[in-house]
Design a protein around this motif. Sequence first.
Motif, mmCIF file in Angstrom:
data_model
loop_
_atom_site.group_PDB
_atom_site.id
_atom_site.type_symbol
_atom_site.label_atom_id
_atom_site.label_comp_id
_atom_site.label_asym_id
_atom_site.label_seq_id
_atom_site.Cartn_x
_atom_site.Cartn_y
_atom_site.Cartn_z
ATOM 1 N N THR A 111 0.822 -1.214 0.000
ATOM 2 C CA THR A 111 0.000 0.000 0.000
ATOM 3 C C THR A 111 0.852 1.259 0.000
ATOM 4 O O THR A 111 0.567 2.216 -0.721
ATOM 5 C CB THR A 111 -0.957 -0.003 1.209
ATOM 6 N N GLU A 162 -6.096 10.273 -4.915
ATOM 7 C CA GLU A 162 -5.893 9.309 -3.835
ATOM 8 C C GLU A 162 -7.035 8.297 -3.805
ATOM 9 O O GLU A 162 -8.207 8.668 -3.822
ATOM 10 C CB GLU A 162 -5.810 10.017 -2.490
ATOM 11 N N LEU A 175 0.493 4.163 -2.881
ATOM 12 C CA LEU A 175 0.156 5.558 -2.600
ATOM 13 C C LEU A 175 1.279 6.494 -3.046
ATOM 14 O O LEU A 175 1.016 7.597 -3.538
ATOM 15 C CB LEU A 175 -0.128 5.730 -1.106
#
Length: 220
Positions: A112, A126, A116
Amino acid sequence: MRYPCLVVDHDDTVVDSTATVHYPCFVEYTGIYHPEVHYTLDEYIKDNFDPGIVALFRDIIGMSEDEMEREQRYWNDYVKRHVPRAYDGMRELLWRHKRSGGTLCVVSHSYTENILRDYRENGLPEPDMVFGWESPAHERKPNPYPLEQIMRRGGFTREELLILDDLKPGYDMAKSCGVDFAAAGWSNDIPEIESFMRANCDKYFKTVAGFSGFLFGEEK
């Protein structure tokens, strides 16, 4: 919009990462620890497609669980130092989906934190939810857990979700939940993969523009 919730894979779907990051890392790692292993890029992609990366390392190359953990650390360190580029048109597509009121989720075999990072570095919106490699094995795709959580948390029905992925684990996950699946075919030209995806998936797209036209009801 056709699908209020878009669930996207990351590598080779949103960003061009296997050819520029993951495969070079694989070559570097095997050159040090498994010099007997020689894979072309297409061979590496095909084994990622089926049987998948875990089976490639464990069953084909013969890594132990301890070595797989070492390779994972090596890979994660490499990924932190290399940022892949988003495919042309992907930034506009994802922003349009979000600005139209859509929900954007990522289900990926990358971490993750790296997903991101890639979204920030490429100017992408996002995501609302991310399910990455750090999840326990039974919660990663192709298991249905990520889609079940997305539907539960977002209040979506299965008809409101669309999965976009370039590999079979994403297809298997979608099939297990009865969710529509669109194959991202723009990352490679491997006949075996394209043939399977065209024959089995709800939709197959060779370009980001083609997928965008479908998603927003603007097919030509």
